[in-house]
Design a protein around this motif. Structure first.
Motif, PDB file in Angstrom:
ATOM      1  N   LEU A  83       0.854  -1.194   0.000  1.00  8.14           N
ATOM      2  CA  LEU A  83       0.000   0.000   0.000  1.00  8.14           C
ATOM      3  C   LEU A  83       0.888   1.241   0.000  1.00  8.14           C
ATOM      4  O   LEU A  83       1.986   1.231   0.555  1.00  8.14           O
ATOM      5  N   THR A  84       0.387   2.303  -0.596  1.00 11.95           N
ATOM      6  CA  THR A  84       1.116   3.569  -0.546  1.00 11.95           C
ATOM      7  C   THR A  84       0.918   4.205   0.825  1.00 11.95           C
ATOM      8  O   THR A  84      -0.021   3.852   1.555  1.00 11.95           O
ATOM      9  N   VAL A  85       1.765   5.134   1.164  1.00 14.14           N
ATOM     10  CA  VAL A  85       1.659   5.838   2.441  1.00 14.14           C
ATOM     11  C   VAL A  85       0.276   6.476   2.593  1.00 14.14           C
ATOM     12  O   VAL A  85      -0.335   6.400   3.660  1.00 14.14           O
ATOM     13  N   GLU A  86      -0.235   7.055   1.519  1.00 19.41           N
ATOM     14  CA  GLU A  86      -1.546   7.704   1.565  1.00 19.41           C
ATOM     15  C   GLU A  86      -2.660   6.708   1.901  1.00 19.41           C
ATOM     16  O   GLU A  86      -3.654   7.076   2.512  1.00 19.41           O
ATOM     17  N   GLU A  87      -2.493   5.450   1.506  1.00 26.17           N
ATOM     18  CA  GLU A  87      -3.535   4.437   1.742  1.00 26.17           C
ATOM     19  C   GLU A  87      -3.617   3.987   3.193  1.00 26.17           C
ATOM     20  O   GLU A  87      -4.621   3.413   3.600  1.00 26.17           O
ATOM     21  N   TYR A  88      -2.575   4.222   3.983  1.00 23.87           N
ATOM     22  CA  TYR A  88      -2.675   3.847   5.401  1.00 23.87           C
ATOM     23  C   TYR A  88      -2.544   5.045   6.358  1.00 23.87           C
ATOM     24  O   TYR A  88      -2.635   4.889   7.566  1.00 23.87           O
ATOM     25  N   THR A  89      -2.377   6.238   5.834  1.00 28.69           N
ATOM     26  CA  THR A  89      -2.338   7.433   6.679  1.00 28.69           C
ATOM     27  C   THR A  89      -3.688   7.631   7.367  1.00 28.69           C
ATOM     28  O   THR A  89      -4.738   7.485   6.746  1.00 28.69           O
ATOM     29  N   ASN A  90      -3.631   7.935   8.653  1.00 26.28           N
ATOM     30  CA  ASN A  90      -4.829   8.148   9.488  1.00 26.28           C
ATOM     31  C   ASN A  90      -5.758   6.939   9.539  1.00 26.28           C
ATOM     32  O   ASN A  90      -6.977   7.088   9.683  1.00 26.28           O
ATOM     33  N   LYS A  91      -5.191   5.759   9.437  1.00 29.59           N
ATOM     34  CA  LYS A  91      -5.970   4.516   9.529  1.00 29.59           C
ATOM     35  C   LYS A  91      -5.560   3.757  10.789  1.00 29.59           C
ATOM     36  O   LYS A  91      -4.544   4.048  11.415  1.00 29.59           O
ATOM     37  N   SER A  92      -6.354   2.772  11.123  1.00 25.96           N
ATOM     38  CA  SER A  92      -6.018   1.837  12.191  1.00 25.96           C
ATOM     39  C   SER A  92      -5.239   0.686  11.547  1.00 25.96           C
ATOM     40  O   SER A  92      -5.701   0.095  10.574  1.00 25.96           O
TER      41      SER A  92
END
Length: 167
Positions: A83-92
């Motif tokens: 996953l890209t950084v944007e896809e897991y930013t601010n996620k659990s």
């Protein structure tokens, strides 16, 4: 010299442990609509895939798989994720591996994900060996073992018959 193998978890016991971990992940993420299951390649990723299947059945949460590639011989090398950084930013996120031994792999995996803002970060392992070199813990674990440093835990998760062995 023959190495003795002792089975510590059978196929059914591993399935039970995985199901229990999935329920714990659901409980700690009950307010989330999505959780990223970041499995460390290769057995950690296989475990993440099994957890995704169970989470999809027991909860309304959308589990998203992420393969984490860490060079275990050189964990300071750049870590790659599917996953890209944007896809897991601010996620659990739940970082998943099969065995927590010294903690080296897990601590470098944790470090990688902490470079971005997250809602929540947890770790899960099937077997916790209690020989930590780093202050990292498993939030969710299938079994904890007190073993000698000379013993080795093998987890076989592929095929129809998966087991955990101590040798």
């Amino acid at each position: 010299m023959t190495t003795l193998k002792n089975s510590i978890l059978t196929h059914d016991e591993i399935n039970h442990k995985i199901k229990r971990i999935a329920y714990q992940i659901y409980e700690s993420n009950s307010d989330e609509t999505e959780v990223v299951l970041a499995g460390i390649d290769s057995n950690g990723y296989l475990l993440a895939k099994k957890l995704k299947t169970i989470l999809s059945k027991i909860s309304p949460i959308n589990p998203v798989l992420c393969k984490v590639s860490i060079n275990k011989k050189n964990p300071r090398a750049p870590i790659k994720t599917s996953l890209t950084v944007e896809e897991y930013t601010n996620k659990s996120i739940v970082l998943i591996d099969d065995v927590l031994n010294s903690g080296t792999t897990l601590v470098y995996g944790v470090k990688h994900f902490l470079d971005v803002p997250l809602k929540q970060f947890k770790t899960a392992v099937l077997v916790n060996r209690n020989h930590k070199k780093y202050p990292v813990k498993a939030d969710f674990k299938g079994i904890s073992l007190s073993t000698s440093l000379h013993e080795h835990v093998d987890v076989v998760l592929e095929g129809k018959k998966f087991e955990a062995f101590l040798k």
